[in-house]
Design a protein around this motif. Sequence first.
Motif, PDB file in Angstrom:
ATOM      1  N   LEU A  19      -6.001   4.663  12.762  1.00  0.00           N
ATOM      2  CA  LEU A  19      -4.850   3.853  13.161  1.00  0.00           C
ATOM      3  C   LEU A  19      -4.393   4.180  14.578  1.00  0.00           C
ATOM      4  O   LEU A  19      -3.817   3.333  15.255  1.00  0.00           O
ATOM      5  N   ILE A  20      -4.638   5.415  15.002  1.00  0.00           N
ATOM      6  CA  ILE A  20      -4.227   5.853  16.335  1.00  0.00           C
ATOM      7  C   ILE A  20      -5.330   6.682  16.972  1.00  0.00           C
ATOM      8  O   ILE A  20      -6.235   7.163  16.287  1.00  0.00           O
ATOM      9  N   ALA A  73       0.825  -1.211   0.000  1.00  0.00           N
ATOM     10  CA  ALA A  73       0.000   0.000   0.000  1.00  0.00           C
ATOM     11  C   ALA A  73       0.860   1.262   0.000  1.00  0.00           C
ATOM     12  O   ALA A  73       0.350   2.361   0.149  1.00  0.00           O
ATOM     13  N   SER A  74       2.172   1.114  -0.166  1.00  0.00           N
ATOM     14  CA  SER A  74       3.109   2.247  -0.210  1.00  0.00           C
ATOM     15  C   SER A  74       3.057   3.094   1.060  1.00  0.00           C
ATOM     16  O   SER A  74       3.129   4.314   1.013  1.00  0.00           O
ATOM     17  N   ARG A  75       2.941   2.424   2.201  1.00  0.00           N
ATOM     18  CA  ARG A  75       2.944   3.141   3.473  1.00  0.00           C
ATOM     19  C   ARG A  75       4.274   3.853   3.636  1.00  0.00           C
ATOM     20  O   ARG A  75       5.309   3.309   3.322  1.00  0.00           O
ATOM     21  N   LYS A  76       4.222   5.047   4.099  1.00  0.00           N
ATOM     22  CA  LYS A  76       5.448   5.807   4.298  1.00  0.00           C
ATOM     23  C   LYS A  76       6.317   5.134   5.348  1.00  0.00           C
ATOM     24  O   LYS A  76       5.833   4.562   6.314  1.00  0.00           O
ATOM     25  N   VAL A  77       7.599   5.231   5.155  1.00  0.00           N
ATOM     26  CA  VAL A  77       8.554   4.607   6.066  1.00  0.00           C
ATOM     27  C   VAL A  77       8.358   5.128   7.488  1.00  0.00           C
ATOM     28  O   VAL A  77       8.330   4.348   8.442  1.00  0.00           O
ATOM     29  N   ASN A  78       8.194   6.427   7.653  1.00  0.00           N
ATOM     30  CA  ASN A  78       8.037   6.975   9.003  1.00  0.00           C
ATOM     31  C   ASN A  78       6.734   6.532   9.648  1.00  0.00           C
ATOM     32  O   ASN A  78       6.667   6.342  10.860  1.00  0.00           O
ATOM     33  N   GLU A  79       5.689   6.355   8.851  1.00  0.00           N
ATOM     34  CA  GLU A  79       4.435   5.845   9.410  1.00  0.00           C
ATOM     35  C   GLU A  79       4.636   4.416   9.901  1.00  0.00           C
ATOM     36  O   GLU A  79       4.180   4.054  10.989  1.00  0.00           O
ATOM     37  N   ALA A  80       5.316   3.620   9.118  1.00  0.00           N
ATOM     38  CA  ALA A  80       5.587   2.236   9.522  1.00  0.00           C
ATOM     39  C   ALA A  80       6.417   2.216  10.797  1.00  0.00           C
ATOM     40  O   ALA A  80       6.135   1.448  11.726  1.00  0.00           O
ATOM     41  N   THR A  83      -4.990   2.084  17.719  1.00  0.00           N
ATOM     42  CA  THR A  83      -6.310   1.461  17.732  1.00  0.00           C
ATOM     43  C   THR A  83      -6.122  -0.014  17.374  1.00  0.00           C
ATOM     44  O   THR A  83      -5.007  -0.439  17.040  1.00  0.00           O
ATOM     45  N   GLU A  84      -7.193  -0.772  17.386  1.00  0.00           N
ATOM     46  CA  GLU A  84      -7.096  -2.175  16.958  1.00  0.00           C
ATOM     47  C   GLU A  84      -6.640  -2.256  15.506  1.00  0.00           C
ATOM     48  O   GLU A  84      -5.810  -3.098  15.154  1.00  0.00           O
ATOM     49  N   LYS A  85      -7.163  -1.370  14.674  1.00  0.00           N
ATOM     50  CA  LYS A  85      -6.749  -1.339  13.266  1.00  0.00           C
ATOM     51  C   LYS A  85      -5.263  -0.993  13.159  1.00  0.00           C
ATOM     52  O   LYS A  85      -4.533  -1.576  12.359  1.00  0.00           O
ATOM     53  N   GLY A  86      -4.795  -0.051  13.983  1.00  0.00           N
ATOM     54  CA  GLY A  86      -3.391   0.324  13.995  1.00  0.00           C
ATOM     55  C   GLY A  86      -2.504  -0.828  14.443  1.00  0.00           C
ATOM     56  O   GLY A  86      -1.423  -1.049  13.889  1.00  0.00           O
ATOM     57  N   GLN A 126      -2.136  -3.214  11.561  1.00  0.00           N
ATOM     58  CA  GLN A 126      -1.187  -2.713  10.558  1.00  0.00           C
ATOM     59  C   GLN A 126       0.245  -2.792  11.071  1.00  0.00           C
ATOM     60  O   GLN A 126       1.161  -3.077  10.301  1.00  0.00           O
ATOM     61  N   ALA A 127       0.450  -2.557  12.367  1.00  0.00           N
ATOM     62  CA  ALA A 127       1.792  -2.687  12.942  1.00  0.00           C
ATOM     63  C   ALA A 127       2.277  -4.128  12.819  1.00  0.00           C
ATOM     64  O   ALA A 127       3.427  -4.373  12.456  1.00  0.00           O
TER      65      ALA A 127
END
Length: 150
Positions: free
Chosen positions: A76-77, A27-34, A94-97, A100-101
């Motif tokens: 996500l948060i 999904a091209s998540r940003k590195v800093n978000e990851a 959050t649970e969704k966050g 994703q983590a």
Amino acid sequence: MDHESLELMKVFGRLYRKNIDTRIDAASRKVNEARMLLILMEREQDRMSVLELSEYLGVTSPFVSQLLNDMVERDLIVRAKDPIDRRIVRVSLTEKGKQQAFDVLRYSRKLYEGLAEHLGAEESRMLSNLLQKSIDYLDTRIYDSEKGRT
């Protein structure tokens, strides 16, 4: 500058650019978000402030705030006021966050397992040792530079 130093500088430059250019998932998540997802997952018990996150990531507080705004919009948060100091906002997943983590962690583990398999046990240990020595050297040089001891 000798040939070995120049080659080393080129390799570190390519490695740095790979880190910046690589996307953590499809999904091209940003590195800093990851990185933020992983940090918050790791530090789940002690929810972190924007300042703590910016220091941990090595980026500015406004950058973290923008990133957090986007992550709040995507559920996500969550943000909450610190119960002791109401001026401080604490961040948690959050649970969704959390899901994703875990996805980021699973992808990262798969990536590094593939690298270790590609290199083999001996070269993996050698790379790990050399990178650690490099980090120790650079940390010392940066610390000495900041203290005026170059």
